[in-house]
Every structure is written in C-alpha cells, then in structure tokens.
Design a protein around this motif. Structure first.
Motif, short mmCIF file in Angstrom:
data_model
loop_
_atom_site.label_atom_id
_atom_site.label_comp_id
_atom_site.label_asym_id
_atom_site.label_seq_id
_atom_site.Cartn_x
_atom_site.Cartn_y
_atom_site.Cartn_z
N UNK A 428 -35.11 -84.35 15.55
CA UNK A 428 -36.18 -83.86 14.69
C UNK A 428 -35.62 -83.13 13.47
N UNK A 429 -34.43 -82.59 13.56
CA UNK A 429 -33.80 -82.01 12.36
C UNK A 429 -33.50 -83.09 11.33
N UNK A 430 -33.04 -84.26 11.81
CA UNK A 430 -32.78 -85.37 10.89
C UNK A 430 -34.09 -85.88 10.29
N UNK A 431 -35.15 -85.94 11.12
CA UNK A 431 -36.44 -86.44 10.61
C UNK A 431 -37.04 -85.48 9.58
N UNK A 432 -36.76 -84.19 9.71
CA UNK A 432 -37.34 -83.21 8.78
C UNK A 432 -36.50 -83.01 7.53
N UNK A 433 -35.40 -83.73 7.40
CA UNK A 433 -34.53 -83.57 6.23
C UNK A 433 -35.23 -84.09 4.98
N UNK A 434 -35.09 -83.35 3.90
CA UNK A 434 -35.75 -83.73 2.64
C UNK A 434 -34.78 -84.21 1.58
N UNK A 435 -33.46 -84.17 1.88
CA UNK A 435 -32.47 -84.67 0.93
C UNK A 435 -31.53 -85.63 1.65
N UNK A 436 -30.88 -86.47 0.89
CA UNK A 436 -29.96 -87.46 1.47
C UNK A 436 -28.76 -86.79 2.14
N UNK A 437 -28.09 -85.82 1.51
CA UNK A 437 -26.94 -85.18 2.19
C UNK A 437 -27.34 -84.49 3.50
N UNK A 438 -28.51 -83.83 3.50
CA UNK A 438 -28.96 -83.15 4.72
C UNK A 438 -29.22 -84.17 5.82
N UNK A 439 -29.83 -85.28 5.47
CA UNK A 439 -30.12 -86.32 6.47
C UNK A 439 -28.83 -86.90 7.05
N UNK A 440 -27.83 -87.17 6.18
CA UNK A 440 -26.58 -87.74 6.66
C UNK A 440 -25.83 -86.76 7.55
N UNK A 441 -25.90 -85.47 7.22
CA UNK A 441 -25.23 -84.46 8.04
C UNK A 441 -25.85 -84.39 9.43
N UNK A 442 -27.14 -84.47 9.54
CA UNK A 442 -27.82 -84.42 10.84
C UNK A 442 -27.54 -85.70 11.63
#
Length: 448
Positions: A428-442
C-alpha cells in the motif's frame, strides 16, 4: 354505561345543565326500553311517560323536577331503543348548537404503528382504515381485541373475549356519520385492566403481518419459516403459528411480485419523463417474445446536466465497475464514476441489465463514450476491476485510453502468495506513491 344530559324548564333560560353517567348492571333495562315514548307537538312528554322515563331529584333548597333528555352522543342499539330514536336518524356525536359545533380529529393513516390510538370522535374514510388503526393499537400494547359486531355499517370492538369472565372494560362503537361520508368512533371506553397477550385473536390477520414484513422478505426471499417466526416475535412481540407464517410468506411474495410488475410497467413513463427534462439521457432495451409480449432487458441513464458538468470541470479519469443486484429482481448494476475538483465522487452514468459479460460492457461503454465525447479514448484513463469481459472490451473500444486496475483487486491476488503485515504495508505504500522515484523505491523494498 349510558350518558344523559339533564335540565329543567325553569333553568333552561339560565343554561343550567347536569351531566349524569349511569351504569346498568344486571338490570332488565331493555324491557322498559322497548316501551313507547309519547311526545306532543311541542316536544313535551306526557305525564305517564314522565313517571316512567324521567328522573326526579330533590334539592335541599327547593324541589325541582328535572326532565331527562336522552343525548344522542352514543350511537349504540341500547340508547336508540331507550330514546325512541329510529336507527336511520342522526346518531353521531356532534350536536347542532349554532356555531359551537365541535370539530372532530381525522385519522392520519401515515402515522407510525406505535403512535396509532383510537380517540372518541375520530373520523375515518372507511371501516377498514379503523380496523388497521385498531390492529396497530392492539399489537403495540398486546391487547386481545375482537369484533363483536362487524359489517359495512357498524363496528363494535371489545377486549378479552371470555364469556365467563368479561373483566376488561374496553368498548368501542363506530358507525357512519349522517352529515358527511365519514366513519366515526361514536362511543369509546379506553380503559384496560387485562394483561398483555402474545397470541392475539383474529384482529391481527396474515395480510397485516405480510404488509409489515414485506421488506424483510424482499431482502431475503428464501427466509425459512422458523426464522420468520423468530423475527415476528422480535419485531411485533407476537407468537405466530407455522401455518400463519406460511400464509404471511405467500401473501408478501405475491405483493412483491405484483408491485414489481407494476414498477417495470412504468419504466417507459420514467424514461419519457427523463427525456423530456434531459434530452438524450436514457436508453431502454426490451426483449420481444414470440407471443408479442415484451420483457425488460437493460436500461442506461446518463443525465445531460451530469455529463456536461463532467466534460466542463472534471479530470479525464473514470472508474467503471459492476455489482450484483440482490433481492427478488436479480441482475447487474454497471456504473461509471469520476472525481470532481474537491476529490469527491462524481457519478456519470449507470445501467441495469441481467448479466455482466463482454456484450453488455460493449453496449455500456459505447453509450458512455458517445455521451462524454471521447469515442476512441484519447487522453482518457479508465480504472476497473479484473473482469475479463471488461478488460477485452476496453482494448477493443478505446485502444488509445490508459487502462488501470483497482489496487484492491490486485492486492487480493498479491496476498495469496505474499502473506503478512510487512508485505501489506509495503504494497500500500507503493500504491500511495505520487512520484516515480517514490514508487520505484517502494517496489525495490518489496523485491528485497
């Protein structure tokens, strides 16, 4: 109990009156009530009749003969016979005293069940309306009411039918008014000294229970008789027999089926009214049978004001979903929803049909895309579940649109292989990411 109004000629001008209530117990009053009452042209009784029918009171200051005038406030058979008034004359509660004629209450049939109480003088449109009021009153308080006289012209109701020990004093008499077409309670003794009962007499019919239990069966048509009996005991505080439960079930289902047929018969009128106020907003399809009868197939609704608002103000993101319709009428509800500027749900269109498959999704999406003026889906994002018919339809009908799937449905498949709180939080942290770097990190955290 009889009610009399007494006055004397000497005090008539002064308006002095006396109200007297007399209980007749174990007296042969009906024998002398049948005797003829003689009256002259001026309305005075003859001397022999005065001795038989008038009551003489001796007052301390002086002797005064008080003449008894039988009041016509109660319309039961006993007082008609006593007063010599024929049954076809006025027998209602009101008296014509100039402009002082009382105004009697009118029954409110939309009142809640536990608020209905019979009131002296209350008017009803017909005897059945009064019976429903009495049934609600009996069920609420547990009174064992029964009809002693019951026909189209009169209604006599008592409580606790026991000839050996008629202990409860409740008594109600009602009949039609002569001055207007209203059924009125003429006499009422609303005192009770009986205890609450849970097995009521025939005043509580299976039709009455069925009307109040219809919504329960609409939600669960396959409810068992035992469960019905338990629910009736909880809801109405009644002990209902198995036979009556079966009758209630049969009657309620017949009422539901009949009302649904009437409702479906009004679909065309409903659609025409929407088209009159919102042109181009409705599409109704029917199935034609070989015997020339028509059956409802599917219906699509998209109000013109709603779609104009979405086109003018909302982002080009639409969620499409289908769900089951439960109850007597099975089927599917398809809906398309957007998000407004406040990030609130913005309904765009919806449809009702028998099944959810590829053909019905094609029909729904074609109408939706035509209404929102995005026929090939350029610049549009669609969010849906993983229904195969929907996925294939979106690829065929809107090839240029972005298609995303609902996170909850993805997680339902994800947790089948990767169980535990750590996986759930990372997902759910990955699903709630609003930027590309944040999503890739999760996502890297999930991989690690």
């Amino acid at each position: 109990m009889a009610y009399y109004k007494l006055r004397d000629d000497a005090s008539d001008e002064a308006g002095l009156t006396m109200n007297v209530y007399i209980d007749h117990e174990n007296e042969a009053v009906l024998d002398w009530a049948d005797m003829e009452v003689l009256e002259d042209d001026e309305g005075h009784y003859s001397e022999p009749d005065i001795h038989n029918f008038l009551m003489i009171f001796h007052m301390s200051m002086k002797q005064m003969v008080i003449f008894l005038y039988l009041d016509k406030t109660v319309g039961d058979e006993f007082l008609h016979r006593v007063s010599g008034i024929s049954k076809d004359k006025n027998d209602e509660l009101e008296t014509n005293n100039g402009d002082d004629k009382p105004v009697y209450p009118v029954h409110n049939e939309n009142q809640k069940l536990d608020k209905m109480v019979p009131i002296l003088g209350m008017r009803f449109s017909n005897p059945m309306e009064l019976k429903i009021c009495l049934t609600n009153y009996a069920v609420k308080n547990g009174y064992n009411l029964y009809y002693e006289k019951n026909d189209s012209q009169r209604l006599l109701v008592r409580c606790y039918k026991d000839s050996k020990n008629p202990s409860c004093p409740f008594r109600q008499w009602a009949s039609w008014m002569s001055s207007e077409r209203s059924f009125q309670i003429k006499s009422l003794v609303d005192d009770h000294n009986c205890s609450r009962v849970f097995k009521l007499a025939s005043i509580v019919t299976y039709k009455w229970i069925g009307k109040h239990f219809k919504n329960q069966l609409l939600k669960n048509p396959n409810m068992s008789i035992r469960k019905m009996k338990a629910k009736m005991s909880t809801k109405f505080k009644l002990i209902v027999s198995v036979t009556r439960c079966r009758n209630v079930r049969r009657y309620a289902l017949e009422e539901i089926d009949g009302s649904l047929i009437e409702h479906y018969g009004k679909v065309w009128s409903y659609g025409e009214e929407i088209m009159r106020t919102n042109p181009g907003s409705v599409k109704i399809d029917v199935n034609f049978m070989p015997d020339s009868t028509t059956y409802f197939s599917k219906m699509y609704v998209c109000f013109k004001g709603v779609k104009d608002g979405w086109i003018a103000t909302c982002r080009r993101v639409i969620g499409v979903v289908g769900c089951f319709l439960k109850g007597i009428c099975r089927g599917q509800l398809l809906a398309a929803m957007g998000r407004d500027a406040n990030d609130h749900i913005f309904p765009i269109a919806w449809a009702v049909m028998a099944v959810e498959n590829k053909e019905t999704w094609k029909w729904f999406l074609d109408l939706l895309l035509n209404d929102i003026e995005m026929r090939i889906g350029h610049g549009l994002t669609l969010i849906s579940d993983q229904h195969k018919g929907m996925v294939e339809t979106i690829k065929e009908r809107v090839p240029t649109a972005q298609h995303r799937q609902c996170v909850r449905h993805i997680y339902a498949n994800f947790k089948k292989r990767f169980k535990g709180e750590q996986y759930r939080k990372l997902f759910w942290a990955a699903a709630a990411s609003t930027t590309q770097p944040k999503f890739e990190a999760e996502m890297n955290s999930i991989k690690n």
